[in-house]
Write an enzyme that holds these catalytic residues in place. Structure first.
Site, PDB file in Angstrom:
ATOM      1  N   GLY A   1      -2.870  -0.681   7.608  1.00  0.00           N
ATOM      2  CA  GLY A   1      -3.226  -2.088   7.441  1.00  0.00           C
ATOM      3  C   GLY A   1      -4.368  -2.285   6.460  1.00  0.00           C
ATOM      4  O   GLY A   1      -4.476  -1.566   5.460  1.00  0.00           O
TER       5      GLY A   1
ATOM      6  N   LYS B   1      -1.561  10.774   6.578  1.00  0.00           N
ATOM      7  CA  LYS B   1      -1.893   9.504   7.225  1.00  0.00           C
ATOM      8  C   LYS B   1      -2.280   9.808   8.664  1.00  0.00           C
ATOM      9  O   LYS B   1      -1.536  10.507   9.373  1.00  0.00           O
ATOM     10  CB  LYS B   1      -0.714   8.538   7.156  1.00  0.00           C
ATOM     11  CG  LYS B   1      -1.023   7.150   7.714  1.00  0.00           C
ATOM     12  CD  LYS B   1       0.025   6.137   7.260  1.00  0.00           C
ATOM     13  CE  LYS B   1      -0.340   4.736   7.726  1.00  0.00           C
ATOM     14  NZ  LYS B   1       0.450   3.690   7.069  1.00  0.00           N
TER      15      LYS B   1
ATOM     16  N   GLY C   1      -4.204   4.638   4.432  1.00  0.00           N
ATOM     17  CA  GLY C   1      -4.762   3.981   5.599  1.00  0.00           C
ATOM     18  C   GLY C   1      -3.713   3.201   6.374  1.00  0.00           C
ATOM     19  O   GLY C   1      -2.529   3.220   6.052  1.00  0.00           O
TER      20      GLY C   1
ATOM     21  N   LYS D   1       0.817  -1.221   0.000  1.00  0.00           N
ATOM     22  CA  LYS D   1       0.000   0.000   0.000  1.00  0.00           C
ATOM     23  C   LYS D   1       0.847   1.266   0.000  1.00  0.00           C
ATOM     24  O   LYS D   1       0.572   2.211  -0.744  1.00  0.00           O
ATOM     25  CB  LYS D   1      -0.943  -0.030   1.206  1.00  0.00           C
ATOM     26  CG  LYS D   1      -1.826   1.195   1.368  1.00  0.00           C
ATOM     27  CD  LYS D   1      -2.838   0.990   2.471  1.00  0.00           C
ATOM     28  CE  LYS D   1      -2.272   1.136   3.871  1.00  0.00           C
ATOM     29  NZ  LYS D   1      -1.427   0.083   4.374  1.00  0.00           N
ATOM     30  N   THR D   2       1.880   1.289   0.830  1.00  0.00           N
ATOM     31  CA  THR D   2       2.740   2.476   0.909  1.00  0.00           C
ATOM     32  C   THR D   2       3.512   2.684  -0.386  1.00  0.00           C
ATOM     33  O   THR D   2       3.657   3.814  -0.877  1.00  0.00           O
ATOM     34  CB  THR D   2       3.713   2.349   2.093  1.00  0.00           C
ATOM     35  OG1 THR D   2       2.962   2.229   3.304  1.00  0.00           O
ATOM     36  CG2 THR D   2       4.629   3.561   2.186  1.00  0.00           C
TER      37      THR D   2
END
Length: 222
Positions: free
Chosen positions: A115, A38, A113, A16-17
Site C-alpha cells: 500500500g 516483499k 512495500g 507500484k507492483t
C-alpha cells in the site's frame, strides 16, 4: 551481500507492483543478478497469483517462490488486519532474516512495500509495526511510485515529507500512467520544486520497459 532499494507509493492502486516489475526486468535484461522481496502481501491465494508472482513473471527472474515473500495472506485487507484474521502476525526478525538471505543470493534486490507508506503491518497487544519500521530495519533508501494525474502533487509531497520526518531517505519519484499532457508536465515541475526530489522516470500506459538509464537505476541501490 547484494544491494537493496525499497519501492513505496503514495497509496494503493497507483501501479507500484507494475513499476517494480519493470525495475527488476530492466536490471535482469542488463545482465545484473536481480532479485525481489516483499515482507507481507495480502489478497492472494498463492504466490503465483500475487503481486510477487506478477513481478516474477514480468521480469523473467527465476528466483524460488518461497523466497519472494515472508507473509502471504488470503484476506484482501491491510496486512495487520489480515494477520489478525488469519492468526499469523508478522515478526520483524523473520523479515530481516529473509531479506538478508535474498541479498546473499542476488546482486540487486528490489523490495516492494504494501500500500502507501502509512501501512500497518502488525498491530496487536504485543507489537505495533508500520511499513516505515520495516524500511528502517532493512536499512534501505526509497523510491516513491505515484500516479501522474490530478492530485499527485499533494500525495507526493506528503509522502516524501513523511518519509523524511521519519528518517528515511527518498531517492526520487517514478510517475505512472504518464501521457505527457499539460497538467502532467506541470505536476513534474511542481513535484520537483515542492518535494525537492527528482522525477526518475515516467511510465506510460502499457509500457513494457522502464525508460531510465541503467546506470542511474543501479546507482539508486545501496
Amino acid at each position: 551481500m547484494g544491494k537493496g532499494l525499497f519501492i513505496t507509493a503514495t497509496g494503493t492502486d497507483v501501479g507500484k507492483t507494475y513499476v517494480t516489475a519493470l525495475i527488476v526486468k530492466k536490471l535482469k535484461e542488463a545482465g545484473y543478478h536481480a532479485g525481489y522481496y516483499k515482507a507481507a502481501l495480502s489478497g492472494a491465494e498463492c504466490i503465483a497469483d500475487s503481486d510477487a508472482g506478477y513481478v516474477k513473471k514480468v521480469s523473467g527472474i527465476t528466483q524460488e517462490d518461497d523466497t519472494l515473500i515472508s507473509y502471504l495472506y488470503k484476506e484482501a485487507v491491510s496486512p495487520h488486519l489480515a494477520a489478525r484474521i488469519e492468526d499469523n502476525p508478522v515478526e520483524l526478525q523473520k523479515v530481516t532474516e529473509d531479506f538478508r538471505k535474498v541479498t546473499e543470493e542476488y546482486e540487486y534486490v528490489t523490495v516492494e512495500g504494501s500500500g502507501g507508506i502509512v501501512c500497518p503491518i502488525r498491530w496487536d497487544e504485543t507489537c505495533r509495526l508500520l511499513l516505515e519500521d520495516v524500511i528502517r530495519a532493512l536499512e534501505l533508501d526509497t523510491v516513491v511510485v505515484a500516479d501522474a494525474g490530478l492530485g499527485t502533487i499533494n500525495a507526493v509531497v506528503l509522502t516524501v515529507e513523511y518519509l523524511r520526518q521519519h528518517g528515511i531517505s527518498v531517492k526520487g519519484v517514478i510517475l505512472n500512467h504518464y501521457t505527457g499532457d499539460v497538467m502532467q508536465e506541470d505536476n513534474v515541475r511542481m513535484i520537483e520544486m515542492l518535494a525537492q526530489v527528482p522525477i526518475l522516470a515516467k511510465v506510460k500506459p502499457q509500457d513494457t520497459e522502464l525508460s531510465m538509464d541503467i546506470g542511474k537505476l543501479v546507482s539508486l541501490f545501496a
